[in-house]
Write a protein that holds these residues in place. Structure first.
Motif, PDB file in Angstrom:
ATOM      1  N   ASN A  26       0.894  -1.189  -0.089  1.00 24.79           N
ATOM      2  CA  ASN A  26       0.079  -0.039  -0.086  1.00 24.79           C
ATOM      3  C   ASN A  26       0.986   1.405   0.004  1.00 24.79           C
ATOM      4  N   ASP A  27       2.039   1.102   0.818  1.00 24.19           N
ATOM      5  CA  ASP A  27       2.787   2.406   0.780  1.00 24.19           C
ATOM      6  C   ASP A  27       3.514   2.681  -0.555  1.00 24.19           C
ATOM      7  N   ILE A  28       3.940   1.559  -1.346  1.00 27.79           N
ATOM      8  CA  ILE A  28       4.367   1.597  -2.733  1.00 27.79           C
ATOM      9  C   ILE A  28       3.423   2.190  -3.574  1.00 27.79           C
ATOM     10  N   ILE A  29       2.059   1.889  -3.489  1.00 29.50           N
ATOM     11  CA  ILE A  29       1.035   2.377  -4.494  1.00 29.50           C
ATOM     12  C   ILE A  29       0.971   3.849  -4.020  1.00 29.50           C
ATOM     13  N   ARG A  30       0.902   4.334  -2.809  1.00 27.21           N
ATOM     14  CA  ARG A  30       0.756   5.686  -2.463  1.00 27.21           C
ATOM     15  C   ARG A  30       2.009   6.699  -2.897  1.00 27.21           C
ATOM     16  N   GLU A  31       3.081   6.057  -2.958  1.00 25.77           N
ATOM     17  CA  GLU A  31       4.284   6.809  -3.337  1.00 25.77           C
ATOM     18  C   GLU A  31       4.548   6.883  -4.670  1.00 25.77           C
ATOM     19  N   GLN A  32       3.933   5.781  -5.444  1.00 25.21           N
ATOM     20  CA  GLN A  32       4.193   5.904  -6.969  1.00 25.21           C
ATOM     21  C   GLN A  32       3.633   6.983  -7.832  1.00 25.21           C
ATOM     22  N   SER A  33       4.256   7.719  -8.404  1.00 22.47           N
ATOM     23  CA  SER A  33       3.898   8.925  -9.259  1.00 22.47           C
ATOM     24  C   SER A  33       3.620   8.380 -10.580  1.00 22.47           C
ATOM     25  N   VAL A  34       3.936   7.441 -11.412  1.00 22.64           N
ATOM     26  CA  VAL A  34       3.911   7.050 -12.662  1.00 22.64           C
ATOM     27  C   VAL A  34       2.632   6.024 -12.539  1.00 22.64           C
ATOM     28  N   ARG A  35       1.472   6.160 -13.345  1.00 18.10           N
ATOM     29  CA  ARG A  35       0.201   5.575 -13.186  1.00 18.10           C
ATOM     30  C   ARG A  35       0.680   4.031 -13.585  1.00 18.10           C
ATOM     31  N   GLU A  36       1.435   3.594 -14.782  1.00 16.39           N
ATOM     32  CA  GLU A  36       1.377   2.334 -15.078  1.00 16.39           C
ATOM     33  C   GLU A  36       2.169   1.565 -13.968  1.00 16.39           C
ATOM     34  N   HIS A  37       3.056   2.189 -13.361  1.00 12.57           N
ATOM     35  CA  HIS A  37       3.681   1.551 -12.204  1.00 12.57           C
ATOM     36  C   HIS A  37       2.856   1.280 -10.860  1.00 12.57           C
ATOM     37  N   LYS A  38       1.683   2.293 -10.835  1.00 10.29           N
ATOM     38  CA  LYS A  38       0.919   2.018  -9.781  1.00 10.29           C
ATOM     39  C   LYS A  38      -0.088   1.158 -10.038  1.00 10.29           C
ATOM     40  N   THR A  39      -0.648   0.861 -11.148  1.00  9.85           N
ATOM     41  CA  THR A  39      -1.398  -0.175 -11.596  1.00  9.85           C
ATOM     42  C   THR A  39      -0.848  -1.527 -11.092  1.00  9.85           C
ATOM     43  N   GLY A  40       0.202  -1.814 -11.667  1.00  7.93           N
ATOM     44  CA  GLY A  40       0.851  -3.301 -11.345  1.00  7.93           C
ATOM     45  C   GLY A  40       0.821  -3.477  -9.881  1.00  7.93           C
ATOM     46  N   TRP A  41       1.175  -2.634  -9.099  1.00  9.42           N
ATOM     47  CA  TRP A  41       1.290  -2.864  -7.616  1.00  9.42           C
ATOM     48  C   TRP A  41      -0.343  -3.048  -7.099  1.00  9.42           C
ATOM     49  N   GLN A  42      -1.116  -2.038  -7.671  1.00 12.76           N
ATOM     50  CA  GLN A  42      -2.446  -2.286  -7.365  1.00 12.76           C
ATOM     51  C   GLN A  42      -3.165  -3.797  -7.534  1.00 12.76           C
ATOM     52  N   ILE A  43      -2.591  -4.462  -8.694  1.00 17.26           N
ATOM     53  CA  ILE A  43      -3.051  -5.665  -9.034  1.00 17.26           C
ATOM     54  C   ILE A  43      -2.452  -6.602  -8.124  1.00 17.26           C
ATOM     55  N   VAL A  87       8.960 -10.495   1.935  1.00 16.48           N
ATOM     56  CA  VAL A  87      10.265 -10.290   1.696  1.00 16.48           C
ATOM     57  C   VAL A  87      10.343  -9.243   0.361  1.00 16.48           C
ATOM     58  N   VAL A  88       9.775  -9.644  -0.999  1.00 15.14           N
ATOM     59  CA  VAL A  88       9.877  -9.081  -2.161  1.00 15.14           C
ATOM     60  C   VAL A  88       9.007  -7.557  -1.818  1.00 15.14           C
ATOM     61  N   THR A  89       7.871  -7.521  -1.137  1.00 12.73           N
ATOM     62  CA  THR A  89       7.046  -6.208  -0.928  1.00 12.73           C
ATOM     63  C   THR A  89       8.137  -5.357   0.007  1.00 12.73           C
ATOM     64  N   ARG A  90       8.667  -5.787   0.921  1.00 14.66           N
ATOM     65  CA  ARG A  90       9.434  -4.895   2.041  1.00 14.66           C
ATOM     66  C   ARG A  90      10.707  -4.340   1.285  1.00 14.66           C
ATOM     67  N   MET A  91      11.352  -5.506   0.616  1.00 18.73           N
ATOM     68  CA  MET A  91      12.665  -5.062  -0.116  1.00 18.73           C
ATOM     69  C   MET A  91      12.330  -3.946  -1.144  1.00 18.73           C
ATOM     70  N   SER A  92      11.307  -4.457  -1.943  1.00 18.66           N
ATOM     71  CA  SER A  92      10.870  -3.324  -3.006  1.00 18.66           C
ATOM     72  C   SER A  92      10.502  -1.909  -2.409  1.00 18.66           C
ATOM     73  N   LEU A  93       9.747  -1.639  -1.376  1.00 15.12           N
ATOM     74  CA  LEU A  93       9.766  -0.552  -0.771  1.00 15.12           C
ATOM     75  C   LEU A  93      10.894   0.052  -0.292  1.00 15.12           C
ATOM     76  N   TYR A  94      11.768  -0.790   0.387  1.00 12.69           N
ATOM     77  CA  TYR A  94      13.242  -0.208   0.490  1.00 12.69           C
ATOM     78  C   TYR A  94      14.052   0.339  -0.628  1.00 12.69           C
ATOM     79  N   SER A  95      13.880  -0.514  -1.831  1.00 12.38           N
ATOM     80  CA  SER A  95      14.753  -0.085  -2.983  1.00 12.38           C
ATOM     81  C   SER A  95      13.883   1.242  -3.532  1.00 12.38           C
ATOM     82  N   ILE A  96      12.722   1.209  -3.588  1.00 13.98           N
ATOM     83  CA  ILE A  96      11.904   2.450  -4.368  1.00 13.98           C
ATOM     84  C   ILE A  96      12.433   3.535  -3.512  1.00 13.98           C
ATOM     85  N   ARG A  97      12.138   3.602  -2.184  1.00 12.97           N
ATOM     86  CA  ARG A  97      12.623   4.540  -1.243  1.00 12.97           C
ATOM     87  C   ARG A  97      14.111   5.081  -1.486  1.00 12.97           C
ATOM     88  N   ASN A  98      14.784   4.163  -1.605  1.00 17.17           N
ATOM     89  CA  ASN A  98      16.374   4.548  -1.838  1.00 17.17           C
ATOM     90  C   ASN A  98      16.671   5.150  -3.017  1.00 17.17           C
TER      91      ASN A  98
END
Length: 545
Positions: A26-43, A87-98
């Motif tokens: 949910n944090d990744i979806i909220r922080e994504q600015s590109v619509r296409e990227h946000k759609t994938g995480w919503q799915i 693990v994937v979601t937590r690491m993805s959030l860390y990578s995106i924020r980094n």
């Protein structure tokens, strides 16, 4: 616990892990600015919710029915899947924020000065343009201040570049102290700063300028040194003086130049106030045309060997026969040319024409040398070496007859690239002299690194040797230092027999100056070479010796 209970608990724990993975998703979806990227995480979020429902149904089945080892194996696989998703979601959030942090840092670095952390030129233009839009919308005015420190060069020359940087870091907060929160202070480069004063009339701009000047009057303490420097401020107004950012800054620069020249502290732009400034602007606009229209010419000043008083060679000195301003000396236009790319074109013109003329004189005297000056941009141009080799090949001149004069400042910016160019030129036989020695701030550090054969003492020290003991000490110390390092010394600015006598006593190797001969047009060089070159008093002394 029974196998049935253990299996059911493991599935419930897996469902808990999946629920836990919903938070980073949910944090990744909220922080994504590109619509296409946000759609994938919503799915993915919807799929994880469905998986949680499926895990809960499977746990209910386990509690309600008999469990065999196949069910236990399946629950372990489901647990592994839940761990993987978490693990994937937590690491993805860390990578995106980094990545976002790095991107934000890069954006900051691209728009801010690295030394002072002030907005740089790019952001300054952006904020000026925004202030102009706001002023248009509100039918108001705004002011631009352009500022330059008055004694900054002396600080660098005396205490070194690191002290200059430390001073600049203290100047920025000192100026910010007297500005409003709505004002913008930016560093353009070197010791030049600018301030945007939105919704400010001329009187308000003058008040701000006076506050800045007053703030700069307090001493700065840098590495234990108490320093007092002044500042010159130029003021330009929107829309009275200009309607765009380029012209506002240019006219504020004109005003600042006037303030610095007349030591008035600050000056308001007035197109009629200083003819010299107008000439400077004319020079900037006409430099390129000067090369095309053959307005440039070369004069050659002889350099003599102090021991034998035989001709060692000539220094090629550029002149500009400007149709409006008349014959201009290098000091009147070369520093301006060095601020733009036209200096490269000008240097190529000088070198090419000097070699072309010199080859005729060199054919008559193979020992003659040609000395030319190169700028910072020439030394840092990777293509200059190949171009110069081509000139020697085409004109049939040995590179060993050329001596290149470079200033200490030419090594200050990107010194590695400059050193590489110098080494390549040295390898084909070209010698080097350090020009204006003693006027820079890193003389000794680069003296031992450069493959230079000689040091050229600045004319300001040579000219005042007779009246200033400090200059005499500098000249004597420079000659001793150079000789101890196996280098020769050239003294420029020899304008009297008395100065020449002292240089002889001190062991100076080569001399040039108006007492020997003024710079000559090329059509007078051969005539001068054929005549007696030694001044009358000097010739008399040589004969009596």
């Amino acid at each position: 616990m029974t196998l049935q209970q253990v299996t059911a608990v493991l599935v419930l724990f897996s469902a808990g892990l999946l629920l836990y993975s919903l938070m980073p998703t949910n944090d990744i979806i909220r922080e994504q600015s590109v619509r296409e990227h946000k759609t994938g995480w919503q799915i993915l979020l919807i799929l994880v919710c469905l998986f949680v429902l499926g895990y809960l149904i499977f746990a209910w089945i386990l509690f309600s029915h008999h469990v065999n080892y196949l069910f236990s194996l399946l629950s372990i696989i489901l647990f592994g899947g839940a761990v993987f998703v978490t693990v994937v979601t937590r690491m993805s959030l860390y990578s995106i924020r980094n990545i976002q942090r790095i991107a934000a840092l890069e954006r900051h670095n691209a728009t801010h000065d690295m030394l002072t952390d002030l907005p740089n030129r790019a952001m300054l233009y952006e904020r000026i343009n925004q202030s102009i839009k706001d002023a248009k919308r509100n039918h108001s005015v705004m002011a631009i201040l352009l500022m330059d420190l008055n004694q900054f060069k002396e600080v660098n020359d005396t205490l070194g570049h690191h002290c200059g940087d430390g001073l600049l870091q203290q100047v920025a907060p000192r100026i910010n102290e007297v500005l409003r929160e709505s004002d913008t202070l930016a560093r353009l480069g070197g010791d030049e700063f600018s301030v945007i004063l939105p919704s400010t009339n001329l009187e308000g701009a003058k008040v701000s300028a006076k506050k800045i000047i007053s703030a700069m009057e307090r001493h700065f303490v840098v590495e234990g040194h108490s320093l007092q420097i002044g500042i010159s401020v130029g003021i330009a107004m929107y829309p009275e003086d200009a309607s765009n950012s380029d012209n506002l800054l240019r006219k504020a620069d004109v005003a600042m130049y006037v303030a610095k020249r007349y030591s008035t502290g600050f000056s308001v732009y007035d197109s009629e106030q200083d003819q010299h400034t107008l000439n400077r602007l004319m020079i900037i606009g006409k430099l390129h045309d000067a090369i095309i229209n053959n307005e440039l010419l070369l004069h050659y000043q002889p350099i003599l060997d102090t021991r034998t008083f035989k001709l060692w060679g000539f220094e090629a000195l550029i002149r500009w026969n400007q149709p409006i301003l008349g014959l201009l000396k290098p000091s009147e236009f070369v520093p301006i040319a060095e601020q733009s790319e036209v200096i490269k074109e000008m240097s190529c013109w000088v070198v090419s024409n000097a070699i072309r003329k010199f080859r005729h004189w060199h054919a008559k005297d193979q020992s003659l040398r040609l000395s030319v000056n190169l700028s910072v941009k020439d030394i840092q141009d990777e293509g200059f070496v190949d171009w110069l080799k081509g000139q020697f090949d085409v004109l049939g001149v040995n590179p060993k007859c050329m001596n290149i004069e470079i200033t200490e400042s030419s090594m200050m910016t990107d010194s590695k690239r400059a050193m590489d160019t110098i080494q390549k030129l040295h390898q084909i036989g070209i010698t080097f002299s350090i020009d204006d020695f003693g006027t820079g701030f890193s003389s000794l550090s680069y003296l031992k690194q450069l493959p230079s054969q000689s040091i050229k003492i600045d004319r300001s020290f040579v000219r005042d040797m007779l009246t200033d003991d400090n200059d005499a000490v500098i000249v004597r110390s420079t000659i001793d230092l150079a000789h101890n390092m196996g280098k020769t010394v050239i003294a420029e600015g020899v304008e009297s027999q008395e100065v020449l006598d002292i240089l002889e006593i001190l062991g100076c190797d080569f001399i040039q100056g108006y007492y020997i001969c003024s710079p000559l047009p090329d059509n007078q060089v051969e005539q001068w070479m054929a005549q007696e070159r030694i001044p009358i008093n000097l010739a008399r002394e040589k004969k009596s010796g």
